[in-house]
Motif scaffolding. Structure first.
Motif, PDB file in Angstrom:
ATOM      1  N   ALA A  12       0.815  -1.217   0.000  1.00 51.50           N
ATOM      2  CA  ALA A  12       0.000   0.000   0.000  1.00 51.50           C
ATOM      3  C   ALA A  12       0.845   1.262   0.000  1.00 51.50           C
ATOM      4  CB  ALA A  12      -0.929   0.007   1.218  1.00 51.50           C
ATOM      5  N   TYR A  13       2.111   1.168   0.365  1.00 54.15           N
ATOM      6  CA  TYR A  13       2.974   2.332   0.432  1.00 54.15           C
ATOM      7  C   TYR A  13       3.751   2.546  -0.863  1.00 54.15           C
ATOM      8  CZ  TYR A  13       2.158   2.179   5.501  1.00 54.15           C
ATOM      9  OH  TYR A  13       1.579   2.169   6.743  1.00 54.15           O
ATOM     10  N   THR A  14       3.477   1.710  -1.867  1.00 54.24           N
ATOM     11  CA  THR A  14       4.178   1.763  -3.148  1.00 54.24           C
ATOM     12  C   THR A  14       3.195   2.124  -4.267  1.00 54.24           C
ATOM     13  OG1 THR A  14       3.767  -0.534  -3.834  1.00 54.24           O
ATOM     14  CG2 THR A  14       5.587  -0.137  -2.265  1.00 54.24           C
ATOM     15  N   PRO A  15       3.687   2.334  -5.490  1.00 54.77           N
ATOM     16  CA  PRO A  15       2.775   2.626  -6.614  1.00 54.77           C
ATOM     17  C   PRO A  15       2.023   1.398  -7.123  1.00 54.77           C
ATOM     18  CG  PRO A  15       5.003   3.474  -7.010  1.00 54.77           C
ATOM     19  CD  PRO A  15       5.091   2.524  -5.867  1.00 54.77           C
ATOM     20  N   PHE A  16       2.236   0.234  -6.493  1.00 56.44           N
ATOM     21  CA  PHE A  16       1.675  -1.005  -7.034  1.00 56.44           C
ATOM     22  C   PHE A  16       0.429  -1.499  -6.297  1.00 56.44           C
ATOM     23  CE2 PHE A  16       6.362  -1.080  -7.569  1.00 56.44           C
ATOM     24  CZ  PHE A  16       6.392  -0.899  -8.946  1.00 56.44           C
ATOM     25  N   GLY A  17      -0.119  -0.678  -5.396  1.00 54.24           N
ATOM     26  CA  GLY A  17      -1.291  -1.093  -4.630  1.00 54.24           C
ATOM     27  C   GLY A  17      -2.491  -1.381  -5.508  1.00 54.24           C
ATOM     28  N   GLU A  18      -2.768  -0.484  -6.468  1.00 54.86           N
ATOM     29  CA  GLU A  18      -3.912  -0.666  -7.359  1.00 54.86           C
ATOM     30  C   GLU A  18      -3.751  -1.914  -8.214  1.00 54.86           C
ATOM     31  OE1 GLU A  18      -3.649   3.650  -6.304  1.00 54.86           O
ATOM     32  OE2 GLU A  18      -2.231   2.114  -6.945  1.00 54.86           O
ATOM     33  N   LEU A  19      -2.530  -2.132  -8.715  1.00 55.94           N
ATOM     34  CA  LEU A  19      -2.266  -3.305  -9.555  1.00 55.94           C
ATOM     35  C   LEU A  19      -2.451  -4.594  -8.770  1.00 55.94           C
ATOM     36  CD1 LEU A  19      -1.282  -4.399 -12.295  1.00 55.94           C
ATOM     37  CD2 LEU A  19       1.062  -4.239 -11.418  1.00 55.94           C
ATOM     38  N   ALA A  20      -1.919  -4.627  -7.545  1.00 57.11           N
ATOM     39  CA  ALA A  20      -2.032  -5.826  -6.711  1.00 57.11           C
ATOM     40  C   ALA A  20      -3.482  -6.117  -6.361  1.00 57.11           C
ATOM     41  CB  ALA A  20      -1.193  -5.659  -5.447  1.00 57.11           C
ATOM     42  N   ALA A  21      -4.221  -5.081  -5.981  1.00 59.77           N
ATOM     43  CA  ALA A  21      -5.623  -5.266  -5.608  1.00 59.77           C
ATOM     44  C   ALA A  21      -6.433  -5.774  -6.793  1.00 59.77           C
ATOM     45  CB  ALA A  21      -6.207  -3.959  -5.091  1.00 59.77           C
ATOM     46  N   GLY A  22      -6.240  -5.173  -7.951  1.00 58.36           N
ATOM     47  CA  GLY A  22      -6.968  -5.596  -9.137  1.00 58.36           C
ATOM     48  C   GLY A  22      -6.637  -7.020  -9.545  1.00 58.36           C
ATOM     49  N   PHE A  23      -5.369  -7.378  -9.454  1.00 51.88           N
ATOM     50  CA  PHE A  23      -4.942  -8.722  -9.865  1.00 51.88           C
ATOM     51  C   PHE A  23      -5.526  -9.795  -8.947  1.00 51.88           C
ATOM     52  CE2 PHE A  23      -2.004 -12.323  -9.577  1.00 51.88           C
ATOM     53  CZ  PHE A  23      -1.923 -12.699 -10.910  1.00 51.88           C
ATOM     54  N   PHE A  24      -5.405  -9.592  -7.634  1.00 56.79           N
ATOM     55  CA  PHE A  24      -5.840 -10.633  -6.699  1.00 56.79           C
ATOM     56  C   PHE A  24      -7.342 -10.622  -6.458  1.00 56.79           C
ATOM     57  CE2 PHE A  24      -1.306 -10.296  -5.537  1.00 56.79           C
ATOM     58  CZ  PHE A  24      -0.963 -11.636  -5.639  1.00 56.79           C
ATOM     59  N   MET A  25      -7.954  -9.419  -6.356  1.00 61.41           N
ATOM     60  CA  MET A  25      -9.378  -9.339  -6.048  1.00 61.41           C
ATOM     61  C   MET A  25     -10.245  -9.355  -7.306  1.00 61.41           C
ATOM     62  SD  MET A  25      -9.383  -9.428  -2.843  1.00 61.41           S
ATOM     63  CE  MET A  25     -11.126  -9.168  -2.574  1.00 61.41           C
ATOM     64  N   GLY A  26      -9.631  -9.217  -8.460  1.00 54.80           N
ATOM     65  CA  GLY A  26     -10.383  -9.271  -9.706  1.00 54.80           C
ATOM     66  C   GLY A  26     -10.081 -10.549 -10.467  1.00 54.80           C
ATOM     67  N   LEU A  27      -8.995 -10.540 -11.207  1.00 56.08           N
ATOM     68  CA  LEU A  27      -8.609 -11.670 -12.058  1.00 56.08           C
ATOM     69  C   LEU A  27      -8.538 -12.985 -11.293  1.00 56.08           C
ATOM     70  CD1 LEU A  27      -7.447 -12.822 -14.746  1.00 56.08           C
ATOM     71  CD2 LEU A  27      -5.182 -12.192 -13.875  1.00 56.08           C
ATOM     72  N   THR A  28      -7.783 -13.023 -10.208  1.00 53.81           N
ATOM     73  CA  THR A  28      -7.526 -14.286  -9.508  1.00 53.81           C
ATOM     74  C   THR A  28      -8.800 -14.896  -8.932  1.00 53.81           C
ATOM     75  OG1 THR A  28      -5.300 -13.515  -8.943  1.00 53.81           O
ATOM     76  CG2 THR A  28      -6.158 -15.397  -7.711  1.00 53.81           C
ATOM     77  N   ILE A  29      -9.611 -14.092  -8.258  1.00 56.44           N
ATOM     78  CA  ILE A  29     -10.826 -14.637  -7.646  1.00 56.44           C
ATOM     79  C   ILE A  29     -11.805 -15.121  -8.710  1.00 56.44           C
ATOM     80  CG2 ILE A  29     -12.877 -14.065  -6.302  1.00 56.44           C
ATOM     81  CD1 ILE A  29     -11.235 -12.404  -4.497  1.00 56.44           C
ATOM     82  N   ILE A  30     -11.949 -14.380  -9.795  1.00 58.40           N
ATOM     83  CA  ILE A  30     -12.845 -14.808 -10.872  1.00 58.40           C
ATOM     84  C   ILE A  30     -12.387 -16.139 -11.460  1.00 58.40           C
ATOM     85  CG2 ILE A  30     -13.596 -14.285 -13.229  1.00 58.40           C
ATOM     86  CD1 ILE A  30     -13.774 -11.357 -12.429  1.00 58.40           C
ATOM     87  N   LEU A  31     -11.100 -16.265 -11.712  1.00 58.58           N
ATOM     88  CA  LEU A  31     -10.594 -17.499 -12.315  1.00 58.58           C
ATOM     89  C   LEU A  31     -10.704 -18.687 -11.364  1.00 58.58           C
ATOM     90  CD1 LEU A  31      -7.456 -16.354 -14.366  1.00 58.58           C
ATOM     91  CD2 LEU A  31      -9.851 -16.553 -15.056  1.00 58.58           C
ATOM     92  N   ILE A  32     -10.426 -18.471 -10.083  1.00 57.97           N
ATOM     93  CA  ILE A  32     -10.568 -19.566  -9.113  1.00 57.97           C
ATOM     94  C   ILE A  32     -12.030 -19.992  -9.018  1.00 57.97           C
ATOM     95  CG2 ILE A  32     -10.411 -20.223  -6.689  1.00 57.97           C
ATOM     96  CD1 ILE A  32      -7.965 -18.455  -6.432  1.00 57.97           C
ATOM     97  N   SER A  33     -12.932 -19.027  -8.951  1.00 60.35           N
ATOM     98  CA  SER A  33     -14.367 -19.326  -8.848  1.00 60.35           C
ATOM     99  C   SER A  33     -14.850 -20.096 -10.071  1.00 60.35           C
ATOM    100  CB  SER A  33     -15.168 -18.029  -8.705  1.00 60.35           C
ATOM    101  OG  SER A  33     -14.773 -17.317  -7.547  1.00 60.35           O
ATOM    102  N   PHE A  34     -14.328 -19.754 -11.225  1.00 60.07           N
ATOM    103  CA  PHE A  34     -14.667 -20.464 -12.457  1.00 60.07           C
ATOM    104  C   PHE A  34     -14.062 -21.864 -12.461  1.00 60.07           C
ATOM    105  CE2 PHE A  34     -13.965 -21.646 -16.903  1.00 60.07           C
ATOM    106  CZ  PHE A  34     -15.181 -21.331 -17.498  1.00 60.07           C
ATOM    107  N   PHE A  35     -12.814 -21.961 -12.052  1.00 53.81           N
ATOM    108  CA  PHE A  35     -12.093 -23.242 -12.098  1.00 53.81           C
ATOM    109  C   PHE A  35     -12.697 -24.295 -11.173  1.00 53.81           C
ATOM    110  CE2 PHE A  35      -8.868 -26.106 -10.400  1.00 53.81           C
ATOM    111  CZ  PHE A  35      -8.358 -26.668 -11.572  1.00 53.81           C
ATOM    112  N   ILE A  36     -13.090 -23.908  -9.975  1.00 55.06           N
ATOM    113  CA  ILE A  36     -13.595 -24.907  -9.022  1.00 55.06           C
ATOM    114  C   ILE A  36     -14.935 -25.492  -9.474  1.00 55.06           C
ATOM    115  CG2 ILE A  36     -12.381 -23.868  -7.074  1.00 55.06           C
ATOM    116  CD1 ILE A  36     -14.989 -22.622  -6.166  1.00 55.06           C
ATOM    117  N   GLN A  37     -15.603 -24.800 -10.387  1.00 55.76           N
ATOM    118  CA  GLN A  37     -16.855 -25.326 -10.931  1.00 55.76           C
ATOM    119  C   GLN A  37     -16.643 -26.152 -12.191  1.00 55.76           C
ATOM    120  OE1 GLN A  37     -19.618 -25.105  -9.308  1.00 55.76           O
ATOM    121  NE2 GLN A  37     -19.175 -23.477  -7.837  1.00 55.76           N
ATOM    122  N   THR A  38     -15.642 -25.796 -12.975  1.00 54.70           N
ATOM    123  CA  THR A  38     -15.464 -26.413 -14.298  1.00 54.70           C
ATOM    124  C   THR A  38     -14.236 -27.306 -14.414  1.00 54.70           C
ATOM    125  OG1 THR A  38     -14.157 -24.554 -15.150  1.00 54.70           O
ATOM    126  CG2 THR A  38     -16.563 -24.392 -15.327  1.00 54.70           C
TER     127      THR A  38
END
Length: 311
Positions: free
Chosen positions: A152-178
């Motif tokens: 959070a103290y670096t310029p990468f907070g937005e990137l990290a949040a988007g990657f883990f809370m967006g892409l990663t969660i969507i893909l895991i949620s999709f994968f566990i079903q399919t």
């Protein structure tokens, strides 16, 4: 709100109720966990029968990780002297409600423990490789404000949040079903990842002056207030145009254009930051940014669900 009561010896006793603990969770942020899980699951409808037990386990685990991340934020910002009773936009459990920092930290680790138990259930019913991914996600939640160099103290907070809370969660949620990952959930995750990142950017725009004084190097600080607001507007525009592109290429249904009903909230968020410098004056814009993510996500889920229902 709990109010402190002073005795003759000036000792402060806090009256507490459930609202103290509810604020500690920072409930307005929890949709950032609910929306991606719902999107990943709805996208899986066309691929395999939905197992609601896995959906619920994934949903609850994601909510607990998000809540724990908020508690780590509360604890470490307090320990570093960044939170005060006058701070805007915080849960305030420690500095305003008198909750012990140790209690907040214990609750955070307890929430992580519950998420891990749910993760074991998910792995048993899908793949143990998810244990590695889940561990990385929780580590990111901790190191967002914990550790020697918080994300959070670096310029990468937005990137990290988007990657883990967006892409990663969507893909895991999709994968566990399919049991697989296709191109569609990856493409659909892009605007959600952007909007999750927008929530962090809005937070950093609001806190820009205080963050600068504390030595943080957030993206908003590096860009400056005006450019950061323009970037926020650009993130909103990109998210809506991305859905248009996916509809135009027939990747997703035209029903997903329902997300455009969230444009007024995105406009309110952007306009609410312009010309403002005081954190308290930017709180409505910060709230509108989070609401944009919520509305966009729910409308996307509804659009996808209508498409599958009509088939």
């Amino acid at each position: 709100m709990p109010t402190p009561v002073r005795s003759n010896t000036q000792t402060v006793h806090y009256k507490r109720d459930w609202r103290v603990w509810w604020r500690l969770l920072r409930p307005h942020t929890l949709t950032a966990a609910f929306v991606p899980v719902s999107i990943g699951t709805v996208l899986a409808v066309d691929e395999a029968p939905i197992r609601f037990s896995l959906f619920l386990a994934m949903l609850i685990a994601s909510l607990f990780i998000q809540a724990a991340t908020n508690m780590f934020n509360e604890y470490y910002d307090y320990k570093r002297g960044l939170d005060t009773p006058e701070s805007v936009g915080i849960g305030g459990a420690i500095v305003r409600d008198g909750i012990s920092p140790t209690t907040v930290l214990f609750l955070a680790w307890s929430f992580f423990a519950v998420a891990m138990l749910l993760g074991v259930y998910i792995c048993v019913n899908s793949s143990w490789w998810l244990a590695v991914i889940g561990t990385i996600c929780m580590a990111a939640g901790y190191f967002y404000t914990g550790g020697p160099v918080p994300i959070a103290y670096t310029p990468f907070g937005e990137l990290a949040a988007g990657f883990f809370m967006g892409l990663t969660i969507i893909l895991i949620s999709f994968f566990i079903q399919t049991g697989t990952v296709t191109t569609t959930p990856i493409l659909v995750s892009v605007p959600i990842s952007i909007l999750v990142g927008a929530i962090l950017l809005a937070n950093n725009i609001r806190d820009l002056d205080d963050d600068q004084k504390s030595g943080r190097k957030t993206l908003a600080i590096l860009l400056g207030r005006k450019r950061a607001i323009r970037l926020l507007a650009g993130m909103f525009i990109t998210s809506f145009l991305w859905i248009v592109l996916l509809v135009f290429t027939k990747t997703i249904s035209p029903w997903t254009l329902l997300v455009f009903f969230s444009i007024p909230k995105a406009w309110q968020a952007t306009k609410g930051f312009i010309g403002k410098t005081k954190p308290i004056d930017m709180m409505p814009a910060m709230k509108a940014t989070a609401q944009t993510n919520t509305q966009f996500g729910f409308l996307l889920v509804i659009g996808l669900f209508i498409h599958y229902w009509l088939q």
